[in-house]
Design an enzyme around this catalytic site. Structure first.
Site, PDB file in Angstrom:
ATOM      1  N   LYS C  77      51.130  42.909  12.707  1.00  0.00           N
ATOM      2  CA  LYS C  77      51.585  44.474  13.141  1.00  0.00           C
ATOM      3  C   LYS C  77      52.746  45.005  12.359  1.00  0.00           C
ATOM      4  CE  LYS C  77      52.210  47.528  17.111  1.00  0.00           C
ATOM      5  NZ  LYS C  77      52.575  47.787  18.506  1.00  0.00           N
ATOM      6  N   SER C 157      49.287  51.130  20.699  1.00  0.00           N
ATOM      7  CA  SER C 157      49.660  51.253  19.581  1.00  0.00           C
ATOM      8  C   SER C 157      49.132  50.321  18.616  1.00  0.00           C
ATOM      9  CB  SER C 157      51.417  51.294  19.230  1.00  0.00           C
ATOM     10  OG  SER C 157      51.752  50.062  19.764  1.00  0.00           O
ATOM     11  N   SER C 181      50.579  48.479  24.606  1.00  0.00           N
ATOM     12  CA  SER C 181      50.150  48.523  23.395  1.00  0.00           C
ATOM     13  C   SER C 181      49.400  47.326  22.842  1.00  0.00           C
ATOM     14  CB  SER C 181      51.532  48.990  22.312  1.00  0.00           C
ATOM     15  OG  SER C 181      51.852  50.380  22.503  1.00  0.00           O
TER      16      SER C 181
END
Ligand SMILES: [Mg+2]
Ligand SMILES: [Zn+2]
Lengths: 96, 484, 494
Positions: C77, C157, C181
């Site tokens: 990420k 997210s 997330s």
């Protein structure tokens, strides 16, 4: 709870996020909506309830020894500077 | 007598509280492992934590915590076994993260006391509200470029102790005495070097004025004053300014001001209108700081004797005056030096020599006590030589001067220069007879009642023996010969 | 196909020399080249670095001294700082930031031999639930409704990570979870997402959103893979004061553990009004499967559940408003041109650099912390948070683990995005309470809905008891037999 424009402007100024008049109005409306929704917390009786500190079983600080283990990396510190002058970062002139 | 200022409408008193930022003596910063050494190449003593890089996290320095506790103990203050770190949020070019990590609601040290001495010999207690740990900011340079200010983060993140006093101070003199005393305590504790020129001790001064018996009026904060003299000046100038405003029927605005020593004025830095809203909240990167009472007790064991106790002990042990004692304890090094000289000797003559000829010689040569070419042992040896009659006090002054120049032991100088005191009565009698014989007229006048002339005869005999004669023997012999 | 293997299978294959790390990595970098243009799961692709690393991994595998993740290609990420590799947080304001340091979590993965394929897309600064706020464009969910070409959001997210794993263009990926997330995009993309206990993984070097909530975790196609990754990612770090000094077990060993006598709590409050029948049905299916696996099902109550979201939307913005103050155009990142003063520089830089949602949250956070409002909002929220945590503590006196839906709906189409931010925030309604209390939680895919989109269930555990949720998760996974794969994935021409 509705938010007035003056407060919205003050908040934007505090947060140093430049907003034009149109954006201020939009933000005012959106934040007002969120704040209205948050009012649900008025239902909760928190009398005598301590605020949370930390989240887990780790509850106190573990200090480190006073030894120089870091710094001395001027190149790293300055490597991403968008505008630098020799060993310095720069900002528009500040009048004190 | 209490300090007041006269205005057109009557007498005003002043109310002052001080916030002192004292740089903690530590090797590394409060929350990072970067060095705290003064004067490094710009941005060289900066870790990515200090520069606020994404994802960087603070880790507290154990020694900084210990130094705060030491200082708290030295200020006879309450030690809070649990304290917290908060973020003080504001934007400025010297503050890389956009917040200063400080202690707002739960400081590590609570209320304490500092006793100050005033010129008239009186003492007063000034309350300490709190002491907390926080980060220093970086440094801006404004004079290197026409359009830009330059940022150096070497100081950013260095540990400071903010020591806040109660508004107990009532005069510029008290403010000066408070700052001197605080600095003295910090130096004794070795928690801050107290060097105001290098900025390791700075004061924010809160000043208000009021008529006697009134509650507090609006105060102004004068930021970052960097010498004791300036603090004293700033208080008087600011108080006078406020009195003028009140007396003209105006209102003093609560604001932050700056002291300009060149112009002799304070001026507004920012007013209430654009006042900061610091949005303090507990730093979520740091958990509560919890310390053990047993650790505090251990630190207490290592505290040095502090100036107040030392002064009292000096008066008692060495029989010296309060004034002399406070001169000696002003600096730990002076007190230690004196104590070495005085130990096993006459404390009074030791203080006379240390604060008299010895200090004068240091002053003259521009040396600190640590750099003195004359050690305490060597000065003590000289005092012994006076006491056992090897030299007299007058010769001793000469010997001390020589000791400063050459670093030699006093006895070596005395022997090399033949300065031993003459105690041989025969030699002194011969010199006395010679002087009396040569000054028949003066003998006549002396006998006729001009007592003052006795000093003349003593002086002449001393001169004839090159100052080495034992003054007591000279006196004895002359009395016998002239009065007898 | 190499891209169809799980981490556990690939690891075994590498050791048996059935294929090399270079072959495995090449299969993935090729798939990334083919699919990323459409899915946009990666902001930065580092194929060359990955293939270099794969060569070293092969050498290590030959030498026999190869740690668990040697040769396994992962997505990272783009919130984890990676040394020398651009790290953007999907924001314009640090769109060209190259960190001179490696986050603790990614450093641990590298030490364990993992290979990084690139930096995965996310909502800007991890603020969002649909991956629609990235400055580098939205991510396409590899799943689609049956017979409907509409682009679905991957959740957020960590939507880039979820989509990459679902599309088989990463064997696993790192995510971060602040209010859901990891778990919510895992549910939307039909994969496993595990948010560990707060303090289990170090936050050092991971770009902060809300410090008291942020926690890194694995996103994988199986529970076993999540366990393998977590074992490598977790552990004490003296550089993060909030990171726990507790030994890391071998989480993989918890997979397949017997569930006999384990008590599974079903919180009444998660039966939210207006919840779809399909979500309720999949929840019931999970309950039934666990009962069959030997668990005792216990009704429990978490009475403050409904206050979770409002509490979250005070605390997270408050912390973010302070955490994001450092993005000012002075030491790193984008700097606005033509500023006439320091404040002008800040205002222009932050206006131009932050997207609308990030600005909104910074303003919200600034407001709730400002003079006169702190007690009413922030302090109150922290007290409610205590009550939420007490709910969990009480529940865990009776049960070992909780089972709930992960999200109130399946993934929605990009053009169905609600205009009202509050409607958007409701996606996190089931994930936020565990975040507020610091509990570990995992989303496991269980079934497809009638339109063919995956649905996940959430397991919430006691503090530092990731092992139980892994044990229950692996049993649930096995019982549910979820084998569906999206139509958009490596090796399938779309
Ligand atoms: Mg202050
Ligand atoms: Zn301060």
């Amino acid at each position: 709870m509705s938010l007035d424009l003056a407060t919205t402007r003050r908040i934007a100024k505090l947060a140093r996020i430049g907003l034009d008049d149109q954006e201020i109005e939009a933000v005012r409306a959106q934040l007002g909506g969120i704040l209205g929704w948050i009012e649900i917390l008025d239902e909760v009786d928190v009398e005598g309830v301590p605020p949370m500190v930390g989240t887990s079983v780790t509850t106190t600080l573990k200090p480190r020894e006073d030894v120089v283990t870091d710094g001395n990396c001027q190149d790293k510190v300055l490597s991403n500077a968008p505008d630098r002058e020799g060993p310095f970062f720069t900002v528009p002139k500040v009048v004190e | 007598m209490s300090y007041t200022l006269e205005g057109n409408t009557g007498t005003w008193e002043i109310v002052v509280g001080l916030e002192v930022h004292a740089q903690v003596i530590s090797k590394s910063k409060l929350f990072s492992g970067a060095s705290t050494v003064f004067g490094g190449e710009p941005n060289s003593q900066v870790s990515l934590i200090d520069a606020g890089f994404p994802g960087m996290l603070p880790v507290i320095n154990q020694t900084c915590v210990e130094q705060a506790v030491r200082t708290g103990l030295g200020l006879k203050a309450r030690i809070n076994l649990e304290s917290r770190f908060d973020r003080k949020n504001y934007f400025y070019a010297d503050l890389p993260t956009g917040y200063q990590i400080s202690q707002f609601e739960h400081p590590i040290i609570g209320t304490g006391i500092v006793e100050i001495e005033l010129a008239d010999g009186s003492t007063r207690e000034i309350g300490i509200t709190r002491l907390h740990l926080e980060q220093d900011a970086g440094k801006l340079m404004h004079d290197q470029d026409p359009k830009r200010s330059f940022v150096d983060l070497n100081r950013a993140g260095v540990a400071l102790m903010e020591i806040v006093s109660e508004p107990d101070i009532r005069s510029p003199e008290e403010a000066g005495a408070y700052l001197r005393k605080l600095r003295q305590i910090l130096r004794y504790l070795e928690t801050c070097d107290g060097n105001m020129e290098e900025g390791s001790m700075r004061a924010d001064v809160n000043v208000s004025v009021r008529k006697a018996g009134e509650p507090m009026r609006t105060r102004c904060e004068i930021k970052n004053v960097n010498s004791i003299r300036f603090v004293m000046q700033a208080i008087e100038i600011e108080a006078t300014r406020q009195i003028e405003i009140w007396e003209a029927g105006g209102e003093v605005d609560q604001e932050t001001r700056l002291f300009d020593p060149h112009k002799g004025e304070t001026r507004a830095l920012r007013s209430k209108a654009d006042a900061h809203d610091y949005r303090y909240f507990p730093d979520p990167d740091l958990l509560p700081l919890v310390i053990e009472q047993s650790w505090v007790d251990q630190i207490k064991q290592t505290l040095p004797e502090l100036p107040d106790e030392k002064r009292a002990r000096f008066q008692k042990d060495y029989g010296i005056t309060a004034y002399d004692a406070s001169v000696l304890v002003a600096e730990q090094s002076t007190a230690d030096f004196y104590e070495k000289v005085a130990k096993g000797r006459d404390g009074k003559s030791a203080v006379a020599w240390v604060t008299g000829d010895f200090f004068a010689a240091l002053n003259r040569t521009g040396k600190s006590i640590e750099e003195s070419p004359v050690s305490a042992d060597s000065l003590g040896a000289m005092l012994d030589l006076i006491a056992d009659g090897t030299i007299n006090g007058k010769i001793a002054k000469e010997v001390l001067e020589e000791m400063f120049e050459t670093g030699e032991a006093p006895i070596e100088i005395i022997d090399r220069k033949g300065l031993r005191q003459v105690t041989d009565t025969g030699a002194i009698e011969a010199a006395a007879d010679d002087i009396i014989g040569k000054n028949a007229d003066k003998v006549e006048q002396y006998k006729g009642g001009k007592d003052k002339l006795f000093g003349f005869f003593v002086g002449q005999v001393m001169k004839a023996t090159a100052g080495k004669a034992n003054p007591a023997i000279v006196n004895d012999i002359l009395r016998k010969k002239l009065d007898g | 196909m190499l891209t169809d293997l799980t981490i556990a299978q690939a690891s075994e294959g590498l050791r048996k020399k059935e294929f090399s790390a270079v072959e495995l990595t090449k299969a993935h970098t090729d798939a990334v080249e083919t699919l990323n243009g459409r899915i946009n799961a990666y902001i930065t692709v580092t194929s060359d670095l990955a293939l270099e690393a794969a060569k070293k991994a092969d050498a290590q595998l030959v030498s026999g001294d190869a740690p668990a993740l040697t040769g396994i290609p992962l997505g990272i990420k783009d919130l984890f700082c990676t040394n020398g590799v651009r790290t953007t947080a999907a924001s314009k304001i640090i769109g060209n930031f190259v960190p001179p340091y490696e986050s603790t979590v990614t450093a641990k993965l590298l030490e364990n031999g993992a290979i990084f394929l690139g930096k995965t897309n996310l909502d800007e600064f991890a603020m969002g639930s649909a991956n629609l706020t990235s400055a580098f464009g939205g991510v396409e969910n590899p799943w689609h409704r049956k017979g409907d070409p509409s682009v679905m959001v991957p959740g957020g997210s960590s939507g880039g990570s979820a989509a990459a794993v679902a599309a088989h263009i990463a064997m696993g990926a790192t995510g971060t979870d602040t209010g859901g997330s990891i778990r919510q995009p895992a549910a939307y993309c039909g994969i496993v997402g595990l948010k560990p206990t707060y303090g289990r993984c170090s936050r050092w070097g991971t770009i902060a959103f809300a410090s008291s909530l942020d926690q890194a975790g694995p996103m994988t196609r199986t529970v076993e893979d999540a366990a393998i990754m977590l074992t490598a990612m977790a552990g004490h770090d003296p550089k993060d004061s909030t990171c726990a000094d507790i030994a890391v077990p071998d989480y993989r060993a918890a997979c397949g553990r017997s569930l006999k006598g384990l008590r599974v709590g079903i919180p009444a409050e998660y039966r939210a009004p207006g919840m779809s029948e399909e979500i309720l049905a999949v929840w019931q299916k999970g309950i039934d499967l666990l009962r069959e696996a030997g668990c005792e099902i216990v009704d429990v109550s978490l009475p403050h559940t409904k206050y979770g979201l409002a509490t979250y939307y005070i605390i997270a913005p408050a912390e973010c408003s302070s955490n994001l103050a450092r993005y000012d155009g002075v030491r790193f990142g984008e700097r606005a041109e033509g500023a006439t003063s320091l404040d002008d520089l800040y205002e222009k830089t932050r206006h131009n650099g932050f997207g609308e949602e990030v600005r909104r949250r910074i303003l919200m956070g600034t407001y709730v912390l400002s003079a006169g409002y702190y007690d009413a909002y922030y302090l109150k929220a922290q007290k409610v948070r205590t009550l939420i945590q007490r709910d969990f503590t009480h529940a865990f006196e009776k049960v070992d683990v909780l089972l709930t839906p992960t999200a109130p709906t399946a993934a929605f189409a990009r053009d169905e995005k609600p205009e009202d931010p509050v409607q958007m925030y409701l996606n996190d309604i089931f994930t936020v309470p565990a975040s507020m209390a610091g509990q570990p939680a995992m989303s496991v895919p269980v079934a497809l809905d009638s339109k063919g989109l995956p649905l996940g269930l959430q397991l919430i555990g006691k503090h530092f008891d990731e092992e139980t949720i892994i044990a229950v998760g692996s049993a649930l996974e096995k019982a549910a037999g979820f084998t569906a794969r999206p139509d958009l994935r490596a090796g399938v021409s779309a």
